[in-house]
Design a protein around this motif. Structure first.
Motif, PDB file in Angstrom:
ATOM      1  N   ASP A  83     -16.266  16.159  41.165  1.00 26.17           N
ATOM      2  CA  ASP A  83     -15.170  16.430  42.603  1.00 26.17           C
ATOM      3  C   ASP A  83     -13.873  15.853  41.833  1.00 26.17           C
ATOM      4  N   HIS A  84     -13.793  15.390  40.394  1.00 24.99           N
ATOM      5  CA  HIS A  84     -13.529  13.780  40.106  1.00 24.99           C
ATOM      6  C   HIS A  84     -12.329  14.990  38.972  1.00 24.99           C
ATOM      7  N   GLU A  85     -13.289  15.859  37.719  1.00 20.16           N
ATOM      8  CA  GLU A  85     -13.367  16.497  36.807  1.00 20.16           C
ATOM      9  C   GLU A  85     -12.556  17.449  37.577  1.00 20.16           C
ATOM     10  N   ILE A  86     -12.617  18.263  38.364  1.00 21.62           N
ATOM     11  CA  ILE A  86     -12.374  19.522  39.134  1.00 21.62           C
ATOM     12  C   ILE A  86     -11.273  19.290  39.237  1.00 21.62           C
ATOM     13  N   ALA A  87     -10.546  17.811  40.402  1.00 22.73           N
ATOM     14  CA  ALA A  87      -8.829  17.607  40.355  1.00 22.73           C
ATOM     15  C   ALA A  87      -8.371  17.683  39.608  1.00 22.73           C
ATOM     16  N   ARG A  88      -9.245  16.611  37.825  1.00 21.74           N
ATOM     17  CA  ARG A  88      -8.227  17.274  37.128  1.00 21.74           C
ATOM     18  C   ARG A  88      -7.907  18.228  36.434  1.00 21.74           C
TER      19      ARG A  88
END
Length: 293
Positions: A83-88
Motif C-alpha cells: 500500500d505504501h509503495e503504491i501510494a508513492r
C-alpha cells in the motif's frame, strides 16, 4: 505498476523462515498486488486461483502467507508495504502530470499555432510538447450559447464547487498534520467527499491507522490509501450495526474477521468449517466464564 523496488535485505529477513513454496507464494502474491494496484480478493479460493496454486501444499501456503503477511479488511487482503509503495507511485504520477500540464500551459503562442491566421489543434506528447498539429476550422463560426451563461445554474454550480473545495482543504489539513501531503485533485479526496465522511471520522481513522502500525511494530508510515481503507471498514461496520446484524459465520471472510477479533488463526490446512467450529467453542467458553463471574 510495471516496476517496484525490491529491497533484498528486508525481504530476506522477513521471509527467512518460509519454506521454498511459501516464499514463491509470497512473491507471486505481492506481484499480483502491485500489478492490480489494489488489495487481494477476500475469497481465499479466488486468491489461490489468481496465482495458480493447485496442489494441496500450494493452497495451504497461500493461507499461511495471507495470515502472516496480510491483513484482512473490508476491501480485501491488504499488505502495508505494498500500500505504501503504491501510494508513492501514484503521488509521483500526479506530480509528473501536473508538471507536464504546467509546461504545456506555459508554451508560447508561437508553439501552439501553426501560423498566424489558422487555428490548430495540437496533441501533447509525454514531455508536454505540441505535436501532430493540423488545421481546424470547426470553431470559425462562434457558438453563441457559450457567451450567454445560465445565471441560475452557474450560481448553483459555483456554490457546490465552493463547498467541495472547502471540504477538500479541510481533509488536506488533517493529513498535513501527519506529514502527509495530498494534491487538491487527488481522487481519494473526492471519494471521501462522496462518502460524506466527517472530519471526526477521518481523524479517528488516522489514529486507528497509527495504532495498527504500532501494534505491528512497523516503521512504515501511514498513507492516504491505508486510511481510506479503514474509513470504508468503519462505515460498513457502522451500517451493519445499524441493521443489528452479526452473521460472520455465513462467509469465509466473516470467519477470518471473527477469528482475528478473538486472537485466533486457522491452523495449517484447517478448513473454514473446522475453524468456525473452534470459534463457536471459544465464544461459548468465554460466555460461560463471563456468566460465572
Amino acid at each position: 505498476m510495471n516496476y517496484y523496488e525490491h529491497h533484498i535485505g528486508d525481504y530476506a529477513e522477513a521471509t527467512a523462515h518460509l519454506t521454498f513454496i511459501e516464499d514463491a507464494t509470497y512473491s507471486r502474491l505481492i506481484r499480483k498486488y502491485y500489478a492490480t494496484e489494489k488489495p487481494l480478493p477476500m475469497d481465499v479460493k479466488f486468491v489461490q486461483r489468481l496465482i495458480n496454486a493447485r496442489s494441496k501444499e500450494e493452497k495451504n501456503a497461500v493461507i499461511s502467507v495471507l495470515n502472516e503477511f496480510f491483513n484482512l479488511t473490508d476491501d480485501g487482503w491488504r499488505q502495508e508495504r505494498c500500500d505504501h509503495e503504491i501510494a508513492r507511485f501514484k503521488d509521483r504520477q500526479i506530480k509528473a502530470r501536473r508538471s507536464a500540464e504546467g509546461r504545456w500551459q506555459s508554451s508560447s503562442a508561437e508553439q501552439i499555432l501553426s501560423d498566424s491566421t489558422t487555428i490548430s489543434v495540437c496533441d501533447r506528447n509525454a514531455n508536454a510538447l505540441p505535436t501532430q498539429c493540423s488545421p481546424n476550422t470547426i470553431h470559425q463560426s462562434p457558438i453563441t450559447n457559450l457567451h450567454t451563461p445560465d445565471k441560475q445554474n452557474n450560481g448553483a454550480e459555483k456554490k457546490n464547487v465552493g463547498r467541495s473545495d472547502q471540504t477538500s482543504v479541510q481533509i488536506i489539513k488533517l493529513f498535513a498534520k501527519e506529514g502527509i501531503n495530498i494534491p487538491l485533485d487527488d481522487g481519494r479526496i473526492k471519494e471521501m467527499i462522496g462518502m460524506d465522511i466527517s472530519e471526526k471520522e477521518i481523524a479517528d481513522a488516522i489514529l486507528q491507522a497509527k495504532e495498527t502500525r504500532r501494534r505491528a511494530s512497523s516503521s512504515t508510515p501511514i498513507n492516504v490509501g491505508f486510511v481510506l481503507a479503514i474509513l470504508k471498514g468503519m462505515r460498513r461496520k457502522s451500517q451493519a450495526n445499524d441493521l443489528g446484524e452479526d452473521i460472520w459465520w455465513k462467509s469465509n471472510e466473516g470467519i477470518d474477521v471473527k477469528g482475528r477479533e478473538l486472537g485466533m488463526r486457522a491452523q495449517g490446512s484447517e478448513s473454514y468449517d473446522a475453524f468456525k467450529t473452534r470459534i463457536f467453542a471459544e465464544l461459548r467458553k468465554r460466555e460461560e466464564v463471563s456468566n460465572a463471574s
